[in-house]
Enzyme design. Structure first.
Site, PDB file in Angstrom:
ATOM      1  N   ASP A  10       0.842  -1.140   0.103  1.00 45.96           N
ATOM      2  CA  ASP A  10       0.065  -0.032   0.021  1.00 45.96           C
ATOM      3  C   ASP A  10       0.777   1.332  -0.179  1.00 45.96           C
ATOM      4  O   ASP A  10       2.111   1.132   0.321  1.00 45.96           O
ATOM      5  CB  ASP A  10      -0.793   0.021   1.355  1.00 45.96           C
ATOM      6  CG  ASP A  10      -1.505   1.278   1.378  1.00 45.96           C
ATOM      7  OD1 ASP A  10      -2.230   1.678   0.600  1.00 45.96           O
ATOM      8  OD2 ASP A  10      -1.406   2.018   2.465  1.00 45.96           O
ATOM      9  N   ASP A  12      -0.349   5.084   0.759  1.00 42.00           N
ATOM     10  CA  ASP A  12      -0.418   6.233   1.985  1.00 42.00           C
ATOM     11  C   ASP A  12      -0.573   5.691   3.261  1.00 42.00           C
ATOM     12  O   ASP A  12      -1.469   4.676   3.386  1.00 42.00           O
ATOM     13  CB  ASP A  12      -1.689   6.719   1.442  1.00 42.00           C
ATOM     14  CG  ASP A  12      -1.340   7.673   0.173  1.00 42.00           C
ATOM     15  OD1 ASP A  12      -0.647   8.550   0.189  1.00 42.00           O
ATOM     16  OD2 ASP A  12      -2.242   7.407  -0.684  1.00 42.00           O
ATOM     17  N   LYS A  55     -11.599  11.815  -4.853  1.00 44.93           N
ATOM     18  CA  LYS A  55     -13.087  12.206  -5.168  1.00 44.93           C
ATOM     19  C   LYS A  55     -14.195  11.783  -4.374  1.00 44.93           C
ATOM     20  O   LYS A  55     -15.333  12.420  -4.176  1.00 44.93           O
ATOM     21  CB  LYS A  55     -13.189  11.862  -6.601  1.00 44.93           C
ATOM     22  CG  LYS A  55     -12.411  12.510  -7.733  1.00 44.93           C
ATOM     23  CD  LYS A  55     -12.521  11.786  -9.205  1.00 44.93           C
ATOM     24  CE  LYS A  55     -12.194  10.724  -9.517  1.00 44.93           C
ATOM     25  NZ  LYS A  55     -10.942  10.253  -9.476  1.00 44.93           N
ATOM     26  N   ARG A  57     -13.984  11.147  -1.351  1.00 40.27           N
ATOM     27  CA  ARG A  57     -13.674  11.819   0.018  1.00 40.27           C
ATOM     28  C   ARG A  57     -14.464  13.200  -0.117  1.00 40.27           C
ATOM     29  O   ARG A  57     -15.250  13.493   0.967  1.00 40.27           O
ATOM     30  CB  ARG A  57     -12.372  11.871   0.289  1.00 40.27           C
ATOM     31  CG  ARG A  57     -12.031  12.307   1.913  1.00 40.27           C
ATOM     32  CD  ARG A  57     -10.624  11.980   2.064  1.00 40.27           C
ATOM     33  NE  ARG A  57     -10.435  10.665   2.171  1.00 40.27           N
ATOM     34  CZ  ARG A  57      -9.147   9.956   1.784  1.00 40.27           C
ATOM     35  NH1 ARG A  57      -8.005  10.757   1.337  1.00 40.27           N
ATOM     36  NH2 ARG A  57      -9.034   8.664   1.700  1.00 40.27           N
ATOM     37  N   HIS A  83     -10.405  18.006  -7.847  1.00 40.57           N
ATOM     38  CA  HIS A  83      -9.610  16.720  -7.559  1.00 40.57           C
ATOM     39  C   HIS A  83      -8.432  16.618  -8.486  1.00 40.57           C
ATOM     40  O   HIS A  83      -7.120  16.407  -7.875  1.00 40.57           O
ATOM     41  CB  HIS A  83     -10.354  15.342  -7.644  1.00 40.57           C
ATOM     42  CG  HIS A  83      -9.461  14.235  -7.103  1.00 40.57           C
ATOM     43  ND1 HIS A  83      -8.848  13.549  -7.758  1.00 40.57           N
ATOM     44  CD2 HIS A  83      -8.918  13.833  -5.898  1.00 40.57           C
ATOM     45  CE1 HIS A  83      -7.969  12.641  -7.128  1.00 40.57           C
ATOM     46  NE2 HIS A  83      -8.151  12.796  -5.854  1.00 40.57           N
ATOM     47  N   ALA A  85      -6.910  19.749  -9.440  1.00 40.11           N
ATOM     48  CA  ALA A  85      -6.158  20.776  -8.773  1.00 40.11           C
ATOM     49  C   ALA A  85      -5.665  20.070  -7.623  1.00 40.11           C
ATOM     50  O   ALA A  85      -4.344  20.417  -7.302  1.00 40.11           O
ATOM     51  CB  ALA A  85      -7.114  21.891  -8.254  1.00 40.11           C
ATOM     52  N   LYS A  86      -6.140  19.333  -6.756  1.00 44.85           N
ATOM     53  CA  LYS A  86      -5.633  18.845  -5.590  1.00 44.85           C
ATOM     54  C   LYS A  86      -4.517  17.758  -5.766  1.00 44.85           C
ATOM     55  O   LYS A  86      -3.205  17.667  -5.418  1.00 44.85           O
ATOM     56  CB  LYS A  86      -6.764  17.728  -4.893  1.00 44.85           C
ATOM     57  CG  LYS A  86      -6.228  17.055  -3.573  1.00 44.85           C
ATOM     58  CD  LYS A  86      -5.851  15.620  -3.878  1.00 44.85           C
ATOM     59  CE  LYS A  86      -5.139  14.937  -2.805  1.00 44.85           C
ATOM     60  NZ  LYS A  86      -5.098  13.673  -2.880  1.00 44.85           N
ATOM     61  N   THR A 123      -2.843   0.645  -4.645  1.00 41.49           N
ATOM     62  CA  THR A 123      -3.096   1.924  -3.688  1.00 41.49           C
ATOM     63  C   THR A 123      -4.579   2.221  -4.373  1.00 41.49           C
ATOM     64  O   THR A 123      -4.865   2.182  -5.512  1.00 41.49           O
ATOM     65  CB  THR A 123      -2.144   2.821  -3.947  1.00 41.49           C
ATOM     66  OG1 THR A 123      -2.808   3.858  -3.079  1.00 41.49           O
ATOM     67  CG2 THR A 123      -1.582   3.304  -5.034  1.00 41.49           C
ATOM     68  N   THR A 125      -4.820   5.722  -4.390  1.00 39.21           N
ATOM     69  CA  THR A 125      -4.734   7.089  -4.616  1.00 39.21           C
ATOM     70  C   THR A 125      -4.464   7.176  -6.064  1.00 39.21           C
ATOM     71  O   THR A 125      -4.064   5.979  -6.795  1.00 39.21           O
ATOM     72  CB  THR A 125      -3.380   7.685  -3.784  1.00 39.21           C
ATOM     73  OG1 THR A 125      -3.349   8.965  -3.991  1.00 39.21           O
ATOM     74  CG2 THR A 125      -2.085   7.138  -4.587  1.00 39.21           C
ATOM     75  N   ASP A 184      -1.723  -0.240   6.324  1.00 38.78           N
ATOM     76  CA  ASP A 184      -1.531   0.645   7.668  1.00 38.78           C
ATOM     77  C   ASP A 184      -3.029   0.892   7.987  1.00 38.78           C
ATOM     78  O   ASP A 184      -3.376   1.650   9.150  1.00 38.78           O
ATOM     79  CB  ASP A 184      -0.916   2.124   7.183  1.00 38.78           C
ATOM     80  CG  ASP A 184      -1.852   2.828   6.178  1.00 38.78           C
ATOM     81  OD1 ASP A 184      -2.427   2.210   5.314  1.00 38.78           O
ATOM     82  OD2 ASP A 184      -2.340   3.744   6.859  1.00 38.78           O
TER      83      ASP A 184
HETATM   84  C1  XBP Z   1      -5.147   6.403   0.617  1.00 35.47           C
HETATM   85  C2  XBP Z   1      -6.317   7.184   0.110  1.00 35.47           C
HETATM   86  C3  XBP Z   1      -6.151   8.096  -1.008  1.00 35.47           C
HETATM   87  C4  XBP Z   1      -5.484   9.367  -0.636  1.00 35.47           C
HETATM   88  C5  XBP Z   1      -6.019  10.538  -1.423  1.00 35.47           C
HETATM   89  O1  XBP Z   1      -5.092   5.176  -0.152  1.00 35.47           O
HETATM   90  O2  XBP Z   1      -7.316   6.761   0.577  1.00 35.47           O
HETATM   91  O3  XBP Z   1      -7.647   8.301  -1.421  1.00 35.47           O
HETATM   92  O4  XBP Z   1      -5.886   9.777   0.800  1.00 35.47           O
HETATM   93  O5  XBP Z   1      -5.576  10.251  -2.744  1.00 35.47           O
HETATM   94  P1  XBP Z   1      -4.117   4.007  -0.011  1.00 35.47           P
HETATM   95  P2  XBP Z   1      -6.416  10.627  -4.063  1.00 35.47           P
HETATM   96  O6  XBP Z   1      -3.758   3.960   1.703  1.00 35.47           O
HETATM   97  O7  XBP Z   1      -4.629   2.767  -0.542  1.00 35.47           O
HETATM   98  O8  XBP Z   1      -2.743   4.250  -0.637  1.00 35.47           O
HETATM   99  O9  XBP Z   1      -6.925  11.905  -3.822  1.00 35.47           O
HETATM  100  O10 XBP Z   1      -5.490  10.762  -5.145  1.00 35.47           O
HETATM  101  O11 XBP Z   1      -7.565   9.933  -4.252  1.00 35.47           O
HETATM  102 MG    MG Z   2      -2.974   3.064   3.271  1.00 35.57          MG
END
Ligand code: XBP
Ligand code: MG
Length: 256
Positions: A10, A12, A55, A57, A83, A85-86, A123, A125, A184
């Site tokens: 993973d 994040d 998106k 979230r 999103h 822009a983010k 992931t 993300t 995590d």
């Molecule tokens: C973490 C997430 C992601 C990020 C934001 O994912 O939930 O949505 O918080 O990224 P993981 P985006 O732990 O599975 O890596 O805004 O690009 O979605």
């Molecule tokens: Mg994670």
């Protein structure tokens, strides 16, 4: 018993503590840039992490915490633009190199490569964010270390659904018993367990109280030889940092 062939990470919260000082800050910059007057505090962001995907979230925030906001006609386009822009703000933040990898991550990846294990990423993300984190921490060549980078909207259902792990395993032509996952969070472990993967957890401030039932081991961090982990649940097989010997032992116990 299957032989371990691959480690699937993973991103994040697992590779780096990106949520509080990375994603959250980037969301707030995008909100400011759009003149929305929204602000996600660290505490509010902890609640918003219940939903994976940026998106998704934003939508969850509007449904649960900002009901007064009047949605524009093209709401999907509005969320997508915000999103995008983010993502730009997030990749800029990564380029400033302010978010390091968590303790032990680079060492474990190096050990795994030396031992001939295949590596992948799973992931929710956005793919650009993974590229930015990896290139700014491990270097641009490290992108090739990961055989598959399963990210973002490549699957219809994000974690806690198993889809992203199923996708990575399929791309690698592996069965779940030939790989091990590193996560995590509750949503992460639900996803990896639903894909039948033995799972190692390293918690962080946002996930320390999560329910990790079913994980092979729960640690505060991967740790280093001179900076051991704290074992929160499971059997550390006599090890004090997460090395390949422990990863192999956990995989054997999980697939025996
Ligand atoms: C973490 C997430 C992601 C990020 C934001 O994912 O939930 O949505 O918080 O990224 P993981 P985006 O732990 O599975 O890596 O805004 O690009 O979605
Ligand atoms: Mg994670």
């Amino acid at each position: 018993m299957s032989t371990l062939k691959a480690l699937i990470f993973d991103v994040d919260g697992t590779l780096a503590d990106t949520e509080r000082n990375g994603h959250r800050v980037a969301f707030n910059r995008a909100f400011d840039d759009a003149g929305l007057g929204w602000h996600w505090s660290p505490a509010l962001y902890g609640k918003l992490l219940a939903v994976t995907g940026g998106k998704e979230r934003i939508r969850f925030y509007l449904e649960q915490f900002n009901l007064e906001f009047v949605k524009p006609d093209d709401f999907d386009g509005f969320v997508a633009g915000l999103h995008a822009a983010k993502t730009r703000f997030y990749t800029e933040l990564m380029a400033q190199g302010e978010i390091p990898l968590r303790p032990g991550v680079e060492r474990l990846i190096t050990e795994a490569r030396r031992a001939g294990y295949r590596l992948a990423i799973s992931t929710t993300t956005t793919p650009e964010n993974v590229t930015a984190l990896v290139t700014n921490t491990l270097g641009v060549a490290a992108l090739d270390w990961f055989e598959v980078i399963g990210a973002g909207d490549v699957v219809p259902s994000k974690k806690p659904a198993p889809d992203i792990y199923d996708y990575v395993l399929k791309e690698m032509k592996l069965t779940p018993s030939e790989a091990i996952a590193f996560e995590d969070s509750r949503n992460g472990v639900l996803s990896s367990l639903a894909a039948n993967l033995t799972t190692v957890i390293t918690v962080n401030d946002y996930t320390a109280e999560d329910d990790f039932s079913g994980a092979a081991i729960v640690l505060d961090q991967m740790g280093e030889p001179d900076a051991p982990f704290t074992l929160l649940a499971g059997d550390a097989h006599g090890q004090q940092h997460l090395n390949i010997a422990l990863v192999e032992a956990l995989h054997r116990s999980g697939n025996g």
